[in-house]
Design a protein around this motif. Structure first.
Motif, PDB file in Angstrom:
ATOM      1  N   LYS A 149      -5.476   3.688  -3.759  1.00 21.78           N
ATOM      2  CA  LYS A 149      -5.509   2.784  -4.895  1.00 21.78           C
ATOM      3  C   LYS A 149      -7.053   3.042  -5.496  1.00 21.78           C
ATOM      4  O   LYS A 149      -6.924   2.798  -6.660  1.00 21.78           O
ATOM      5  CB  LYS A 149      -5.667   1.396  -4.177  1.00 21.78           C
ATOM      6  CG  LYS A 149      -4.563   0.731  -3.738  1.00 21.78           C
ATOM      7  CD  LYS A 149      -4.174  -0.628  -3.944  1.00 21.78           C
ATOM      8  CE  LYS A 149      -2.819  -0.914  -3.451  1.00 21.78           C
ATOM      9  NZ  LYS A 149      -2.497  -2.469  -3.692  1.00 21.78           N
ATOM     10  N   THR A 188      -0.365   9.228  -4.117  1.00 21.82           N
ATOM     11  CA  THR A 188       0.382   9.376  -2.478  1.00 21.82           C
ATOM     12  C   THR A 188       0.139  10.329  -1.896  1.00 21.82           C
ATOM     13  O   THR A 188       0.646  11.646  -2.367  1.00 21.82           O
ATOM     14  CB  THR A 188       1.591   8.607  -2.602  1.00 21.82           C
ATOM     15  OG1 THR A 188       2.446   9.415  -3.240  1.00 21.82           O
ATOM     16  CG2 THR A 188       1.711   7.247  -3.231  1.00 21.82           C
ATOM     17  N   GLY A 189       0.086  10.435  -0.597  1.00 24.99           N
ATOM     18  CA  GLY A 189       0.307  11.666   0.467  1.00 24.99           C
ATOM     19  C   GLY A 189       1.620  11.609   0.980  1.00 24.99           C
ATOM     20  O   GLY A 189       2.482  11.170   0.378  1.00 24.99           O
ATOM     21  N   LEU A 194       3.976   3.917 -12.299  1.00 26.27           N
ATOM     22  CA  LEU A 194       5.323   4.101 -11.704  1.00 26.27           C
ATOM     23  C   LEU A 194       5.911   5.471 -11.818  1.00 26.27           C
ATOM     24  O   LEU A 194       6.238   6.039 -10.602  1.00 26.27           O
ATOM     25  CB  LEU A 194       6.272   3.186 -12.279  1.00 26.27           C
ATOM     26  CG  LEU A 194       7.597   2.984 -11.820  1.00 26.27           C
ATOM     27  CD1 LEU A 194       7.279   2.498 -10.231  1.00 26.27           C
ATOM     28  CD2 LEU A 194       8.437   2.082 -12.455  1.00 26.27           C
ATOM     29  N   THR A 195       5.742   6.030 -12.701  1.00 30.30           N
ATOM     30  CA  THR A 195       6.339   7.491 -12.954  1.00 30.30           C
ATOM     31  C   THR A 195       5.577   8.529 -12.111  1.00 30.30           C
ATOM     32  O   THR A 195       6.254   9.274 -11.491  1.00 30.30           O
ATOM     33  CB  THR A 195       6.549   7.858 -14.402  1.00 30.30           C
ATOM     34  OG1 THR A 195       7.406   6.734 -15.226  1.00 30.30           O
ATOM     35  CG2 THR A 195       7.232   9.045 -14.704  1.00 30.30           C
ATOM     36  N   ALA A 247      12.148   6.050 -14.706  1.00 25.25           N
ATOM     37  CA  ALA A 247      10.933   6.357 -14.272  1.00 25.25           C
ATOM     38  C   ALA A 247      10.914   7.533 -13.076  1.00 25.25           C
ATOM     39  O   ALA A 247      10.094   7.731 -12.504  1.00 25.25           O
ATOM     40  CB  ALA A 247       9.752   5.457 -14.019  1.00 25.25           C
ATOM     41  N   VAL A 254      11.154  14.326 -14.272  1.00 25.13           N
ATOM     42  CA  VAL A 254       9.659  14.167 -14.032  1.00 25.13           C
ATOM     43  C   VAL A 254       9.276  15.246 -13.226  1.00 25.13           C
ATOM     44  O   VAL A 254       8.303  15.749 -13.603  1.00 25.13           O
ATOM     45  CB  VAL A 254       9.630  12.523 -13.141  1.00 25.13           C
ATOM     46  CG1 VAL A 254       8.171  12.566 -12.674  1.00 25.13           C
ATOM     47  CG2 VAL A 254       9.956  11.754 -14.022  1.00 25.13           C
ATOM     48  N   LEU A 283       3.403   8.125  -9.650  1.00 25.24           N
ATOM     49  CA  LEU A 283       3.101   7.450  -8.294  1.00 25.24           C
ATOM     50  C   LEU A 283       2.810   8.606  -7.511  1.00 25.24           C
ATOM     51  O   LEU A 283       1.795   8.409  -6.427  1.00 25.24           O
ATOM     52  CB  LEU A 283       3.895   6.491  -7.847  1.00 25.24           C
ATOM     53  CG  LEU A 283       3.276   5.297  -6.900  1.00 25.24           C
ATOM     54  CD1 LEU A 283       2.009   4.643  -7.479  1.00 25.24           C
ATOM     55  CD2 LEU A 283       4.355   4.209  -6.648  1.00 25.24           C
ATOM     56  N   PHE A 317       0.805  -1.297  -0.082  1.00 25.01           N
ATOM     57  CA  PHE A 317      -0.020   0.032   0.012  1.00 25.01           C
ATOM     58  C   PHE A 317       0.766   1.286   0.111  1.00 25.01           C
ATOM     59  O   PHE A 317       0.377   2.127   0.132  1.00 25.01           O
ATOM     60  CB  PHE A 317      -1.025   0.005   1.423  1.00 25.01           C
ATOM     61  CG  PHE A 317      -2.017  -1.069   1.146  1.00 25.01           C
ATOM     62  CD1 PHE A 317      -3.416  -0.687   0.342  1.00 25.01           C
ATOM     63  CD2 PHE A 317      -1.754  -2.185   1.846  1.00 25.01           C
ATOM     64  CE1 PHE A 317      -4.172  -1.771   0.193  1.00 25.01           C
ATOM     65  CE2 PHE A 317      -2.846  -3.181   1.396  1.00 25.01           C
ATOM     66  CZ  PHE A 317      -4.027  -2.975   0.813  1.00 25.01           C
ATOM     67  N   GLY A 364       3.156   8.356   1.987  1.00 23.26           N
ATOM     68  CA  GLY A 364       3.694   7.476   0.959  1.00 23.26           C
ATOM     69  C   GLY A 364       2.443   6.358   0.670  1.00 23.26           C
ATOM     70  O   GLY A 364       2.661   5.534  -0.047  1.00 23.26           O
ATOM     71  N   HIS A 365       1.289   6.416   1.381  1.00 22.53           N
ATOM     72  CA  HIS A 365       0.141   5.682   1.247  1.00 22.53           C
ATOM     73  C   HIS A 365      -0.502   5.719  -0.136  1.00 22.53           C
ATOM     74  O   HIS A 365      -0.582   6.914  -0.537  1.00 22.53           O
ATOM     75  CB  HIS A 365      -0.853   6.084   2.291  1.00 22.53           C
ATOM     76  CG  HIS A 365      -2.159   5.200   2.224  1.00 22.53           C
ATOM     77  ND1 HIS A 365      -2.004   3.665   2.698  1.00 22.53           N
ATOM     78  CD2 HIS A 365      -3.141   5.369   1.672  1.00 22.53           C
ATOM     79  CE1 HIS A 365      -3.246   3.078   2.326  1.00 22.53           C
ATOM     80  NE2 HIS A 365      -3.845   4.038   1.951  1.00 22.53           N
ATOM     81  N   ILE A 366      -0.594   4.583  -0.815  1.00 24.70           N
ATOM     82  CA  ILE A 366      -1.224   4.830  -2.240  1.00 24.70           C
ATOM     83  C   ILE A 366      -2.734   4.764  -2.146  1.00 24.70           C
ATOM     84  O   ILE A 366      -3.298   3.787  -1.583  1.00 24.70           O
ATOM     85  CB  ILE A 366      -0.914   3.598  -3.137  1.00 24.70           C
ATOM     86  CG1 ILE A 366       0.816   3.732  -3.285  1.00 24.70           C
ATOM     87  CG2 ILE A 366      -1.352   3.633  -4.716  1.00 24.70           C
ATOM     88  CD1 ILE A 366       1.429   2.384  -3.842  1.00 24.70           C
ATOM     89  N   ARG A 420      14.530  11.832 -12.205  1.00 20.76           N
ATOM     90  CA  ARG A 420      13.562  12.208 -10.990  1.00 20.76           C
ATOM     91  C   ARG A 420      13.323  13.730 -11.308  1.00 20.76           C
ATOM     92  O   ARG A 420      12.087  14.169 -11.376  1.00 20.76           O
ATOM     93  CB  ARG A 420      14.168  11.836  -9.780  1.00 20.76           C
ATOM     94  CG  ARG A 420      12.879  12.351  -8.467  1.00 20.76           C
ATOM     95  CD  ARG A 420      13.296  11.540  -7.195  1.00 20.76           C
ATOM     96  NE  ARG A 420      12.418  12.046  -6.145  1.00 20.76           N
ATOM     97  CZ  ARG A 420      11.302  11.420  -6.322  1.00 20.76           C
ATOM     98  NH1 ARG A 420      10.891  10.443  -7.431  1.00 20.76           N
ATOM     99  NH2 ARG A 420      10.068  11.706  -5.547  1.00 20.76           N
ATOM    100  N   GLU A 474      -6.010   5.681  -8.114  1.00 20.18           N
ATOM    101  CA  GLU A 474      -5.054   5.277  -9.034  1.00 20.18           C
ATOM    102  C   GLU A 474      -5.728   4.309  -9.990  1.00 20.18           C
ATOM    103  O   GLU A 474      -5.754   4.297 -11.180  1.00 20.18           O
ATOM    104  CB  GLU A 474      -3.969   4.294  -8.269  1.00 20.18           C
ATOM    105  CG  GLU A 474      -3.130   3.686  -9.164  1.00 20.18           C
ATOM    106  CD  GLU A 474      -2.206   2.408  -8.530  1.00 20.18           C
ATOM    107  OE1 GLU A 474      -0.977   2.415  -8.800  1.00 20.18           O
ATOM    108  OE2 GLU A 474      -3.207   1.718  -7.653  1.00 20.18           O
ATOM    109  N   ARG A 526      -1.182  -1.810 -14.341  1.00 12.44           N
ATOM    110  CA  ARG A 526      -1.345  -0.687 -13.122  1.00 12.44           C
ATOM    111  C   ARG A 526      -0.021  -0.374 -12.569  1.00 12.44           C
ATOM    112  O   ARG A 526       0.360   0.848 -12.697  1.00 12.44           O
ATOM    113  CB  ARG A 526      -2.015  -1.229 -12.339  1.00 12.44           C
ATOM    114  CG  ARG A 526      -2.476  -0.436 -10.962  1.00 12.44           C
ATOM    115  CD  ARG A 526      -2.536  -1.288  -9.599  1.00 12.44           C
ATOM    116  NE  ARG A 526      -3.379  -2.130  -9.635  1.00 12.44           N
ATOM    117  CZ  ARG A 526      -4.431  -1.989  -8.929  1.00 12.44           C
ATOM    118  NH1 ARG A 526      -4.839  -1.051  -8.364  1.00 12.44           N
ATOM    119  NH2 ARG A 526      -5.260  -3.322  -8.970  1.00 12.44           N
TER     120      ARG A 526
END
Lengths: 315, 501
Positions: free
Chosen positions: B368, B360-361, B353-354, A202, B325, B356, A182, B364-366, B322, B371, B348
């Motif tokens: 989903k 996320t906040g 990936l690039t 990336a 980007v 991401l 997650f 680092g929580h995704i 980085r 997404e 997905r």
């Protein structure tokens, strides 16, 4: 079709169930609450190390230094307890030391491009030397202060009938599972193992992620060192010898690819349990410890071959 | 005409999927037959059946008048069918001679390798191809074109009668392609039968005698090239009319978005140019001219040694991908397999990936859900054919993979998009979709840098063309004054020790 798919994706779990069923047929004393809790407690140390190893292997690395870091962390922790350091301070300091040692070998991998096998082999040797220097080759006792008694609880105590090491391993598992599934860090770990060049292009800070991953492995090794030291009520200079092999075996049994990028932390947990059940079963069956190693090797070989075949055919 | 190789009513199914349906295919001595068709039409399956990698479910195959059934690649090779794969099958660390004789090294009675003979014979076969390559050279140091010649020499040294080339010109420059054409002419004159798989229609007409078209596993057409025109061929391939191969939308360029001044980096000697928002700037040049290196330098993957890069008037220090980007640059690599997509991972994971950080906040929580929603939107908008958001990338066709690769670079919402060979290994239908996409992105105000070795493509969709040679810019053409010959002249300009224009 659904059943078949479930089966090919969960070979480790099926293996564990089959193994447990077989052993319980052989010995009625196997499937008792006491024995199962016993297995869980014996498995917890390897499980904790193997979780950190999973992070490393997912990035297509390997960490051979876990056993040495475990021993060093245990020794430092024991001497802090002996010096009447408050428990929480001693535990946290120990884990930070483990993380720092891991980060050091991670930095060698990340910044100098040294292969993980070599970098952590060097770390394994040097840290073991550090342990021998620090302990002078003798066990370190945890002393007679009150803090020592509460420290022993970490290895031998119970909460609501569940051994504390088991609870620690479960919490570590939950954190690792969350991070890998997650968070951005988890995604980057898989990406680096999947194709480092792609990850780099990336915009992933590959070097930083690698350092973090080895630091996690070091921290979890230190945690395992704490549990072991608390259970033995002293730190042994030879603690953790060859532990890296059981940890790698657990990861591989759990279906994680040594090539990186593919695998699950739940698999690692199951892999560690398979090794734990196997050890326990062989003891119950009175197999001599010499033969135990042969049997264990054979089971790992069987599991890996089966897993490899199912992956090849499902392509 | 004698048929060297003749397939009749060949069927092949993988599980429930019928991949080839009653396919007839003939290779004649002294003729070059092009095998055309969209990705997934069954071309590679057909070739794998010929070379014995796959078995056939039904049908016959006659080779030099005898019924044959090869059960592995070795057998077909020994019988004289050589295949030059798109991904070269050479070991880069070995010498050219070692590669040519790999697995069948001549030995004396005691098992020692006869190096002299390897060198002599290798030289002989390379000379047949008019290649002046020392057999002792390390293979990895050769250009892709030269490596291809080594592969052809290897096939010849096995007395190949039938030589199959899978998209041989895809990684070649125009000059190198000419060399390959000469070699093909030479082989034709020797009476070899050649199969040429290519997405480039121009080459089919320039080089081949016959053309065979596969569509959805069926052989739609096989006949002399002289009896069909480009439109007819496309119609056969896609089964419908493609009105215009290169749809172009006039640009309404806005302010200068990217300003590059005296940029020096590995492979880039000194480059200055400007590109506007809402503009497609094409970059022409030979392989090794420094286009890829320039693209990577702007993106931060090939850090500049000196010079300035300004985006929207603001100077940027781009030292890592980085930073590229974060500065608002999207980069689509020419090498999808090695640098673009993680082949074993799902759509997905690759697409997110690039960018991401957009899901996320601080912790680092995704998220989903967001997404999934965004990735699904891209899959729909780009009409990527897949059975789900978690389908494995390696199972997609080349065109769909390329769309995934482009979508991946767009997720972070860049201001500048660098496309390096965006249609390499992509079939006609998907190519057109990618051009349309480029037009849409241009209309949305993106500044697009397009590096391509496909000249009609460059001329077709760029608003402006810059030419690179030997690390320098050697030419600049507005769309309406761009001329293929003039551009070609500029691509070799710097090679005789460059003078900037």
């Amino acid at each position: 079709m659904k059943v078949k798919q479930f089966a090919t994706e969960n070979i480790p779990l099926i293996g564990l169930i089959v193994l447990m069923a077989a052993v319980s047929l052989y010995s009625p004393s196997f499937l008792t609450v006491d024995n199962l809790l016993n297995i869980l407690r014996q498995t917890s140390i390897n499980a904790v190390i193997a979780m950190g190893m999973t992070f490393v292997i997912l990035t297509a690395g390997i960490d051979l230094s876990v056993g040495s870091i475990l021993a060093f962390a245990g020794a430092v922790c024991a001497s802090m307890i002996a010096a009447d350091t408050p428990l929480i301070v001693a535990l946290l300091t120990t884990i930070v030391i483990g993380a720092a040692l891991g980060a050091a070998s991670g930095s060698i991998v990340a910044f100098f491009g040294v292969q993980a096998f070599i970098a952590t082999l060097v770390a394994m040797t040097m840290v073991r030397g550090l342990v021998l220097v620090y302990t002078d080759g003798r066990p370190i006792s945890t002393g007679n202060f009150d803090v020592a008694n509460s420290f022993y609880e970490v290895g031998g105590g119970y909460v609501a009938g569940i051994p504390i090491p088991v609870i620690i391993a479960a919490l570590a598992f939950l954190v690792c599972w969350y991070v890998l599934n997650f968070t951005r860090l988890g995604r980057y770990v898989y990406a680096i193992g999947g194709n480092e060049q792609v990850a780099l292009l990336a915009g992933v800070n590959v070097a930083r992620v690698k350092v973090i991953v080895y630091a996690i492995s070091g921290a979890l090794s230190a945690l395992a060192g704490i549990i072991l030291t608390a259970r033995l009520e002293s730190a042994q200079p030879t603690a953790g010898l060859a532990y890296e092999l059981d940890a790698i075996a657990a990861v591989v049994l759990g279906g994680t690819s040594l090539a990186g990028g593919r695998g699950r932390i739940t698999g690692t947990l199951i892999g560690a349990l398979i090794i734990g059940v196997l050890n326990n079963a062989l003891n119950i069956m009175d197999v001599s410890s010499y033969y135990q190693m042969i049997a264990k090797g054979a089971v790992i070989l069987l599991a890996v071959v089966l897993d490899g075949r199912s992956k090849a055919t499902s392509k | 005409m004698t048929a060297l190789l003749e397939l009749r009513s060949v069927d092949k199914a993988f599980g429930a999927v019928q991949v080839l349906k009653g396919v007839d295919f003939t290779v004649e001595a002294g003729r070059v037959v092009a095998l055309a068709g969209e990705n997934g039409a069954g071309k590679s399956t057909l070739m794998k059946i010929i070379t014995g990698i796959y078995g056939r479910d039904a049908g016959t195959m006659r080779y030099r008048g005898e019924d044959v059934r090869f059960t592995n690649a070795r057998q077909s090779m020994d019988a004289g069918i050589g295949m030059i794969h798109q991904e070269l099958n050479l070991l880069p660390a070995l010498s050219v001679g070692e590669n040519i004789f790999l697995g069948r090294e001549p030995v004396d009675g005691t098992g020692r390798i006869l190096w002299g003979q390897i060198e002599r014979d290798s030289r002989h076969w390379l000379k047949q191809l008019k290649q002046d390559i020392d057999p002792r050279t390390e293979t990895g140091k050769l250009s892709i074109a030269q490596q291809q010649m080594v592969e052809i020499a290897r096939a010849l040294s096995m007395n190949a009668e039938v030589i199959i080339m899978d998209e041989p010109t895809d990684s070649l420059t125009d000059v190198e392609t000419k060399i390959l054409f000469d070699v093909v002419d030479h082989l034709r004159a020797e009476g070899k039968g050649l199969v040429f798989i290519s997405h480039r229609l121009g080459e089919i007409f320039a080089m081949c005698d016959d053309v065979a078209v596969l569509r959805d596993g069926a052989m739609i057409h096989q006949g002399p090239v002289s009896e069909i025109d480009e439109d007819g061929l496309i119609r056969h391939m896609v089964g419908r009319e493609l009105s215009d191969q290169y749809p172009y939308m006039p640009a309404a360029p806005a302010d200068v978005r990217l300003k590059v001044e005296n940029l020096v980096a590995r492979g880039v000697r000194e480059v200055s140019f400007e590109a506007r928002a809402g503009e497609v700037v094409g970059f022409a040049g030979l392989v090794g001219a420094g286009r890829t290196e320039l693209g990577k330098a702007i993106y931060g993957a090939n850090p500049a040694k000196s010079g300035r890069i300004e985006i929207d008037g603001q100077e940027m220090r781009l030292r890592t991908p980085r930073s590229g980007v974060l500065a608002g640059i999207g980069y689509v690599t020419e090498d999808r397999k090695l640098e673009g997509l993680i082949q074993a991972h799902g759509l997905r994971q690759n697409m997110a990936l690039t960018g991401l950080f957009r899901f996320t906040g601080k912790t680092g929580h995704i998220d989903k859900r967001t997404e999934r929603r965004e990735i699904t939107e891209y899959i729909n908008a780009f009409s990527i054919k897949t059975h789900g958001i978690d389908a494995i990338v390696s199972q997609l066709s080349g065109g769909n993979q390329q769309k995934v690769s482009i979508a991946k670079s767009l997720v972070p919402q860049p201001r500048i998009l660098i496309l390096d060979e965006p249609t390499r290994g992509v079939d006609v239908g998907a190519k057109r979709e990618i051009y349309t996409l480029i037009n849409e992105l241009k209309a949305q105000g993106l500044c697009i840098l397009l590096m391509s070795s496909d000249m009609p493509e460059l001329l077709g969709i760029s608003d402006r063309i810059l030419v690179m040679s030997n690390g320098l810019l050697t030419g600049s053409f507005a769309r309406d004054e761009a001329d293929q010959e003039e551009i070609m002249r500029c691509t070799v300009a710097g090679l005789t020790e460059g003078v900037a224009p």
